[in-house]
Motif scaffolding. Structure first.
Motif, PDB file in Angstrom:
ATOM      1  N   TYR A   8      37.447  34.228  33.220  1.00 16.11           N
ATOM      2  CA  TYR A   8      38.206  33.612  32.126  1.00 16.11           C
ATOM      3  C   TYR A   8      39.539  34.345  31.958  1.00 16.11           C
ATOM      4  N   GLY A  12      41.239  30.729  34.612  1.00 17.74           N
ATOM      5  CA  GLY A  12      40.118  30.229  33.814  1.00 17.74           C
ATOM      6  C   GLY A  12      40.604  29.489  32.568  1.00 17.74           C
ATOM      7  N   GLN A  32      33.928  39.370  32.484  1.00 17.24           N
ATOM      8  CA  GLN A  32      33.330  40.694  32.695  1.00 17.24           C
ATOM      9  C   GLN A  32      32.416  41.132  31.544  1.00 17.24           C
ATOM     10  N   THR A  53      37.829  34.773  39.954  1.00 20.80           N
ATOM     11  CA  THR A  53      37.704  36.126  39.394  1.00 20.80           C
ATOM     12  C   THR A  53      38.588  37.107  40.169  1.00 20.80           C
ATOM     13  N   ASN A  54      37.963  37.978  40.932  1.00 26.04           N
ATOM     14  CA  ASN A  54      38.743  38.936  41.728  1.00 26.04           C
ATOM     15  C   ASN A  54      38.013  39.220  43.043  1.00 26.04           C
ATOM     16  N   SER A  57      34.330  40.693  43.054  1.00 27.09           N
ATOM     17  CA  SER A  57      33.148  40.046  42.457  1.00 27.09           C
ATOM     18  C   SER A  57      32.884  38.633  42.955  1.00 27.09           C
ATOM     19  N   THR A  76      39.162  32.295  44.331  1.00 28.12           N
ATOM     20  CA  THR A  76      39.497  33.728  44.339  1.00 28.12           C
ATOM     21  C   THR A  76      39.987  34.121  45.734  1.00 28.12           C
ATOM     22  N   THR A  77      41.088  34.859  45.789  1.00 26.57           N
ATOM     23  CA  THR A  77      41.666  35.239  47.087  1.00 26.57           C
ATOM     24  C   THR A  77      41.462  36.737  47.344  1.00 26.57           C
ATOM     25  N   PHE A 103      44.642  25.526  45.577  1.00 26.54           N
ATOM     26  CA  PHE A 103      44.143  24.213  45.147  1.00 26.54           C
ATOM     27  C   PHE A 103      45.257  23.220  44.857  1.00 26.54           C
ATOM     28  N   LYS A 139      49.488  40.066  40.843  1.00 27.08           N
ATOM     29  CA  LYS A 139      48.621  39.595  41.932  1.00 27.08           C
ATOM     30  C   LYS A 139      48.032  40.795  42.680  1.00 27.08           C
ATOM     31  N   ARG A 209      50.932  27.415  36.861  1.00 24.64           N
ATOM     32  CA  ARG A 209      49.558  27.469  37.383  1.00 24.64           C
ATOM     33  C   ARG A 209      48.833  26.136  37.220  1.00 24.64           C
TER      34      ARG A 209
HETATM   35  N1  LIG Z   1      43.132  29.193  45.051  1.00 19.83           N
HETATM   36  C1  LIG Z   1      44.118  28.979  44.176  1.00 19.83           C
HETATM   37  O1  LIG Z   1      44.704  27.879  44.085  1.00 19.83           O
HETATM   38  C2  LIG Z   1      44.543  30.111  43.260  1.00 19.83           C
HETATM   39  C3  LIG Z   1      45.559  29.936  42.315  1.00 19.83           C
HETATM   40  C4  LIG Z   1      45.838  30.989  41.455  1.00 19.83           C
HETATM   41  C5  LIG Z   1      45.117  32.181  41.542  1.00 19.83           C
HETATM   42  N2  LIG Z   1      44.172  32.313  42.502  1.00 19.83           N
HETATM   43  C6  LIG Z   1      43.323  33.507  42.621  1.00 19.83           C
HETATM   44  O2  LIG Z   1      42.305  33.392  41.620  1.00 19.83           O
HETATM   45  C7  LIG Z   1      41.898  34.699  41.199  1.00 19.83           C
HETATM   46  C8  LIG Z   1      42.028  34.788  39.683  1.00 19.83           C
HETATM   47  O3  LIG Z   1      43.384  34.657  39.318  1.00 19.83           O
HETATM   48  P1  LIG Z   1      43.848  34.854  37.789  1.00 19.83           P
HETATM   49  O4  LIG Z   1      45.328  34.769  37.821  1.00 19.83           O
HETATM   50  O5  LIG Z   1      43.062  33.988  36.886  1.00 19.83           O
HETATM   51  O6  LIG Z   1      43.402  36.388  37.569  1.00 19.83           O
HETATM   52  P2  LIG Z   1      43.105  37.104  36.197  1.00 19.83           P
HETATM   53  O7  LIG Z   1      43.107  38.571  36.501  1.00 19.83           O
HETATM   54  O8  LIG Z   1      43.981  36.591  35.115  1.00 19.83           O
HETATM   55  O9  LIG Z   1      41.598  36.635  35.843  1.00 19.83           O
HETATM   56  C9  LIG Z   1      40.447  37.090  36.512  1.00 19.83           C
HETATM   57  C10 LIG Z   1      39.318  37.146  35.472  1.00 19.83           C
HETATM   58  O10 LIG Z   1      38.082  37.408  36.137  1.00 19.83           O
HETATM   59  C11 LIG Z   1      37.345  38.283  35.277  1.00 19.83           C
HETATM   60  N3  LIG Z   1      36.282  38.941  36.044  1.00 19.83           N
HETATM   61  C12 LIG Z   1      36.354  40.057  36.813  1.00 19.83           C
HETATM   62  N4  LIG Z   1      35.153  40.336  37.346  1.00 19.83           N
HETATM   63  C13 LIG Z   1      34.311  39.369  36.920  1.00 19.83           C
HETATM   64  C14 LIG Z   1      32.947  39.100  37.154  1.00 19.83           C
HETATM   65  N5  LIG Z   1      32.194  39.884  37.931  1.00 19.83           N
HETATM   66  N6  LIG Z   1      32.421  37.982  36.595  1.00 19.83           N
HETATM   67  C15 LIG Z   1      33.147  37.170  35.811  1.00 19.83           C
HETATM   68  N7  LIG Z   1      34.460  37.387  35.547  1.00 19.83           N
HETATM   69  C16 LIG Z   1      35.023  38.478  36.091  1.00 19.83           C
HETATM   70  C17 LIG Z   1      38.385  39.228  34.716  1.00 19.83           C
HETATM   71  O11 LIG Z   1      37.921  39.891  33.552  1.00 19.83           O
HETATM   72  C18 LIG Z   1      39.534  38.248  34.424  1.00 19.83           C
HETATM   73  O12 LIG Z   1      39.435  37.685  33.123  1.00 19.83           O
HETATM   74  C19 LIG Z   1      42.780  35.672  41.994  1.00 19.83           C
HETATM   75  O13 LIG Z   1      42.080  36.069  43.160  1.00 19.83           O
HETATM   76  C20 LIG Z   1      43.991  34.833  42.375  1.00 19.83           C
HETATM   77  O14 LIG Z   1      44.649  35.299  43.532  1.00 19.83           O
HETATM   78  C21 LIG Z   1      43.863  31.297  43.358  1.00 19.83           C
END
Ligand SMILES: NC(=O)c1ccc[n+]([C@@H]2O[C@H](COP(=O)([O-])OP(=O)(O)OC[C@H]3O[C@@H](n4cnc5c(N)ncnc54)[C@H](O)[C@@H]3O)[C@@H](O)[C@H]2O)c1
Length: 242
Positions: A8, A12, A32, A53-54, A57, A76-77, A103, A139, A209
């Motif tokens: 989230y 999220g 988390q 997430t990251n 995880s 997640t990347t 996406f 990032k 986004r």
């Molecule tokens: N594929 C796509 O189109 C696309 C687009 C944007 C971002 N991303 C990727 O998506 C991921 C998330 O991006 P973001 O900008 O939202 O990052 P963000 O850091 O804002 O959010 C990640 C969230 O995951 C939570 N988290 C961490 N470990 C967790 C766990 N074990 N269980 C549940 N939640 C957990 C964190 O607390 C945080 O709130 C990154 O890897 C980013 O590179 C992909």
């Protein structure tokens, strides 16, 4: 549809807004601080889970969804070393899984154009190819998953290239990716073919986004009741083009 959001953060929150706009029910939001609730997810309550997430995880989160037989999409990347294993499990054990390094509809069109251009440029060795990507400073991974997908699309189609490296220049057989981290940039990718005489650019620039989040929700709608492995090409029906 009934959805679980896993992660989230920035994505999220954006996904939540689009899910509500499109009339979906959000049954669970896991981050988390309430991570343990992932063990309670079940198919009675949730049709599809969306995981952003990251890199540390994502693998375990997706496996939890597999164990609960909930189709899961992940964006997640930065953890692609383990992606092949999950892909195999989803195929062998009939688990619904869709992964996309990006996406956005526009980027997936770019992926298709990138492969087509690479096939053409394969016959013009005088052009050196590089990829530039720019993202916000928060990032975690570098280069971006999108840049790696673009690099793979080029390497698969240009005979003289066999790998990529994180650098702003290319050699005869190595494709250079120049990764820049700056301000709040949501994502810019540019493929550049350069000869002594001219430069050819193919590029995509995300305005926010929202495009990623909408693509993720379209993918979740596609994944309801699906088993096996899928990509955005399947959602957008781009397979036949590239
Ligand atoms: N594929 C796509 O189109 C696309 C687009 C944007 C971002 N991303 C990727 O998506 C991921 C998330 O991006 P973001 O900008 O939202 O990052 P963000 O850091 O804002 O959010 C990640 C969230 O995951 C939570 N988290 C961490 N470990 C967790 C766990 N074990 N269980 C549940 N939640 C957990 C964190 O607390 C945080 O709130 C990154 O890897 C980013 O590179 C992909």
């Amino acid at each position: 549809m009934n959805i679980a959001i896993i992660g989230y953060g920035r994505m999220g929150h954006e996904i939540e807004r689009i899910l509500v706009d499109r009339g979906h029910q959000i049954k669970s939001i896991i981050d988390q601080d309430n991570f343990e609730e992932i063990h309670d997810l079940n198919t009675e309550q949730v049709d599809v889970a969306i995981e952003f997430t990251n890199p540390t995880s994502a693998y375990a989160n997706i496996l939890h969804c597999f164990n609960a037989n909930i189709p899961v999409i992940s964006g997640t990347t930065g953890w692609t070393d383990k992606l092949a294993k999950l892909k195999q499990i989803s195929i062998n054990e009939n688990k619904g899984f869709l992964y996309a390094s990006n996406f956005s509809v526009g980027v997936n069109v770019l992926f298709a154009l990138n492969k087509m251009l690479a096939k053409i440029m394969n016959t013009f060795p005088a052009y050196a190819v590089t990829i530039d990507e720019i993202h916000h400073t928060k990032k975690l991974d570098s280069p971006s998953g999108t840049a790696i997908t673009l690099a793979q699309g080029i390497i698969d189609n240009v005979d003289r290239l066999n790998s990529w490296t994180l650098a702003d220049h290319s050699t005869n057989d190595i494709l250079g990716i120049n990764a820049i981290r700056r301000g709040e940039v949501p994502g810019i990718h540019e493929i550049k073919y350069e000869s002594s005489f001219d430069t050819l650019h193919l590029s995509h620039s995300a305005k926010s986004r929202e495009g990623f989040a909408l693509g993720a929700v379209l993918a979740a709608e596609f994944m309801q009741n699906k088993i096996g492995f899928f990509e955005m090409n399947d959602v957008l029906q781009l397979n036949t083009i590239s």
